[in-house]
Write a protein that holds these residues in place. Structure first.
Motif, short mmCIF file in Angstrom:
data_model
loop_
_atom_site.label_atom_id
_atom_site.label_comp_id
_atom_site.label_asym_id
_atom_site.label_seq_id
_atom_site.Cartn_x
_atom_site.Cartn_y
_atom_site.Cartn_z
N THR A 32 0.84 -1.20 0.00
CA THR A 32 0.00 0.00 0.00
C THR A 32 0.87 1.25 0.00
O THR A 32 1.88 1.29 0.69
CB THR A 32 -0.91 0.01 1.24
N ALA A 33 0.46 2.23 -0.73
CA ALA A 33 1.20 3.49 -0.74
C ALA A 33 1.01 4.24 0.57
O ALA A 33 -0.07 4.21 1.18
CB ALA A 33 0.73 4.36 -1.90
N LEU A 34 2.06 4.89 1.00
CA LEU A 34 2.02 5.82 2.11
C LEU A 34 2.57 7.14 1.61
O LEU A 34 3.45 7.16 0.74
CB LEU A 34 2.86 5.32 3.29
N GLY A 35 2.09 8.23 2.16
CA GLY A 35 2.56 9.50 1.64
C GLY A 35 2.45 10.62 2.64
O GLY A 35 1.94 10.44 3.76
N TRP A 36 2.96 11.75 2.22
CA TRP A 36 2.90 12.98 3.02
C TRP A 36 2.24 14.08 2.19
O TRP A 36 2.57 14.27 1.02
CB TRP A 36 4.31 13.43 3.42
N TYR A 37 1.31 14.77 2.83
CA TYR A 37 0.71 15.97 2.29
C TYR A 37 0.99 17.10 3.26
O TYR A 37 1.40 16.85 4.40
CB TYR A 37 -0.81 15.79 2.14
N ARG A 38 0.77 18.31 2.81
CA ARG A 38 0.90 19.43 3.72
C ARG A 38 -0.15 20.49 3.41
O ARG A 38 -0.65 20.57 2.29
CB ARG A 38 2.30 20.05 3.64
N GLN A 39 -0.44 21.27 4.42
CA GLN A 39 -1.32 22.41 4.24
C GLN A 39 -0.60 23.64 4.77
O GLN A 39 -0.36 23.74 5.98
CB GLN A 39 -2.66 22.22 4.95
N THR A 40 -0.21 24.50 3.88
CA THR A 40 0.46 25.74 4.26
C THR A 40 -0.58 26.84 4.45
O THR A 40 -1.70 26.73 3.93
CB THR A 40 1.49 26.13 3.19
N PRO A 41 -0.26 27.87 5.21
CA PRO A 41 -1.25 28.91 5.53
C PRO A 41 -1.89 29.51 4.29
O PRO A 41 -1.20 29.95 3.37
CB PRO A 41 -0.41 29.95 6.29
#
Length: 115
Positions: A32-41
């Protein structure tokens, strides 16, 4: 039930480094894929990097050459090594995986890049 727990965020000066970790549980993640996302201001959540079961990685253009995603041998922990951090990297970083095509999210970890 899938559970994703991020750690490793914090305050760092521009040009510095941080290593984020995400421990995944609740199922096998070997294929299964694992990942990182981000939310910047002021912005929507965006993909940073992901890694699939075979070890293939994908990166957003804005982190190529600076960030490295990896996972442990047990395939249940994913890391994000972040180097040469910039103030615009400031935001909340989320670990994610997909169950039947539906993204699952951790609680997020704050990364602040400031002098």
């Amino acid at each position: 039930q899938v559970r994703l727990v991020e750690s490793g965020g914090g305050l760092v000066q521009p040009g510095g480094s941080l290593r984020l970790s995400c421990e995944a549980s609740g199922r096998s993640f070997s294929s299964t894929a694992l990942g990182w996302y981000r939310q910047t201001p002021g912005n929507e959540r965006e993909m940073v990097a992901n890694i699939v079961g075979g070890g293939i990685t994908n990166y957003a253009d804005f982190v190529k050459g600076r960030f490295t995603i990896s996972r442990n041998r047990a395939m249940n922990t994913v890391y994000l090594q972040m180097n040469s951090l910039k103030p615009e990297d400031t935001g909340v970083y989320y670990c994610t995986t997909w169950v039947a095509g539906v993204p699952q999210w951790g609680q997020g970890t704050q990364v602040t890049v400031s002098s």
